[in-house]
Enzyme design. Structure first.
Site: not given
Length: 268
Positions: A59, A61, A78, A136, A156
């Site tokens: 996926q 972001h 993150e 990642h 995704r």
């Protein structure tokens, strides 16, 4: 705003584990993949534990600007601190070579992305930063703490044949599919405090005992995640498996054996 413990939420996942490890108490025969620390509305961060028995989806972001252009309030940056890792456990971060959007999309459709993602062996005490746009995936056999922007926007790309929605157009558009820079990976010395991340949306430090040097200049609200031992923040005590959120602390006290992560909102 005083410091307070955040409520915990157990989240079932098909890739989770049956029987949570310590310090959590197994509460059901279901597969638990995540333990969330439910943040209040004024908290821009989210901390959670992840427990994996198999690979998670590949996926990506978006950053804040890309997310807002798509109607989302913010992007998602993150980082991961590895607690436990079975022999051979790996994280997928980056790709083995640079891929353009069209090639990345085609690889996701064909399944070739499994071989193009860069898989990194992991062990306890490793720290990884996952900036927005990074392709990642978390592998199986890993327990980790994740600290992130409070955003659920995930595109995704590939899910190993599981019947879940893919987001190939948006995912390929925001991805920066390149090999992982070495700077995104750190190995933490257990008894040494260190600043790990100083971004515009997220700052993270690892603290050993009472050596608070890496957070001496933090002057905003803090998220505190104990890994070992206990920490007392302005009279509120918290231990492993718990999380605190509150305003800039007047006092933080920890035993010599305490180890904890401290996160702030970054320099934005």
């Amino acid at each position: 705003m005083t410091f307070a413990k955040l409520p915990t939420i157990a989240v079932e996942k098909p890739w989770g584990v049956v029987g949570l490890p310590e310090p959590f108490t197994p509460s059901s025969p279901e597969r638990i993949g995540e333990i969330w620390f439910d943040p209040p509305t004024d908290c821009p961060l989210l901390a959670k534990y992840l427990f994996t028995s198999e690979r998670l989806s590949i996926q990506v972001h978006p950053d804040d600007a890309e997310a807002r252009a798509r109607g989302e309030p913010s992007g998602k940056e993150e980082c991961w601190y590895i607690l436990e890792a079975e022999p051979g456990a790996k994280l997928g971060i980056g790709t083995i070579r640079a891929l353009g959007a069209a090639e990345l999309r085609a690889a996701a459709l064909s399944g070739a992305i499994e071989e193009l993602i860069e898989w990194h062996p992991v062990e306890p005490g490793m720290f990884f930063h996952v900036p927005p746009g990074t392709v990642h995936a978390i592998g199986g056999g890993i327990s980790l703490v994740e600290i992130q922007q409070k955003s659920d926007v995930t595109y995704r790309l590939y899910d190993y044949g599981r019947p879940r929605e893919l987001h190939l157009e948006d995912g390929a558009a925001v991805a920066r599919a390149v090999p992982m820079p070495a700077s995104l990976q750190r190995v933490i010395v257990p008894d040494q405090s260190i600043g790990l991340l100083a971004g515009t949306r997220l700052s993270v430090a690892y603290i050993a005992g009472n050596d608070l040097g890496p957070i001496a200049r933090e002057n905003g609200p803090l998220l505190i995640v104990p890994l070992k031992g206990s920490v007392d923040v302005d009279g509120v005590s918290v231990g492993a498996g718990e999380c605190l959120w509150g305003a800039r602390a007047a006092s933080i006290a920890a035993g010599g054996d305490a180890r904890f992560l401290v996160a702030g909102q970054g320099a934005a």
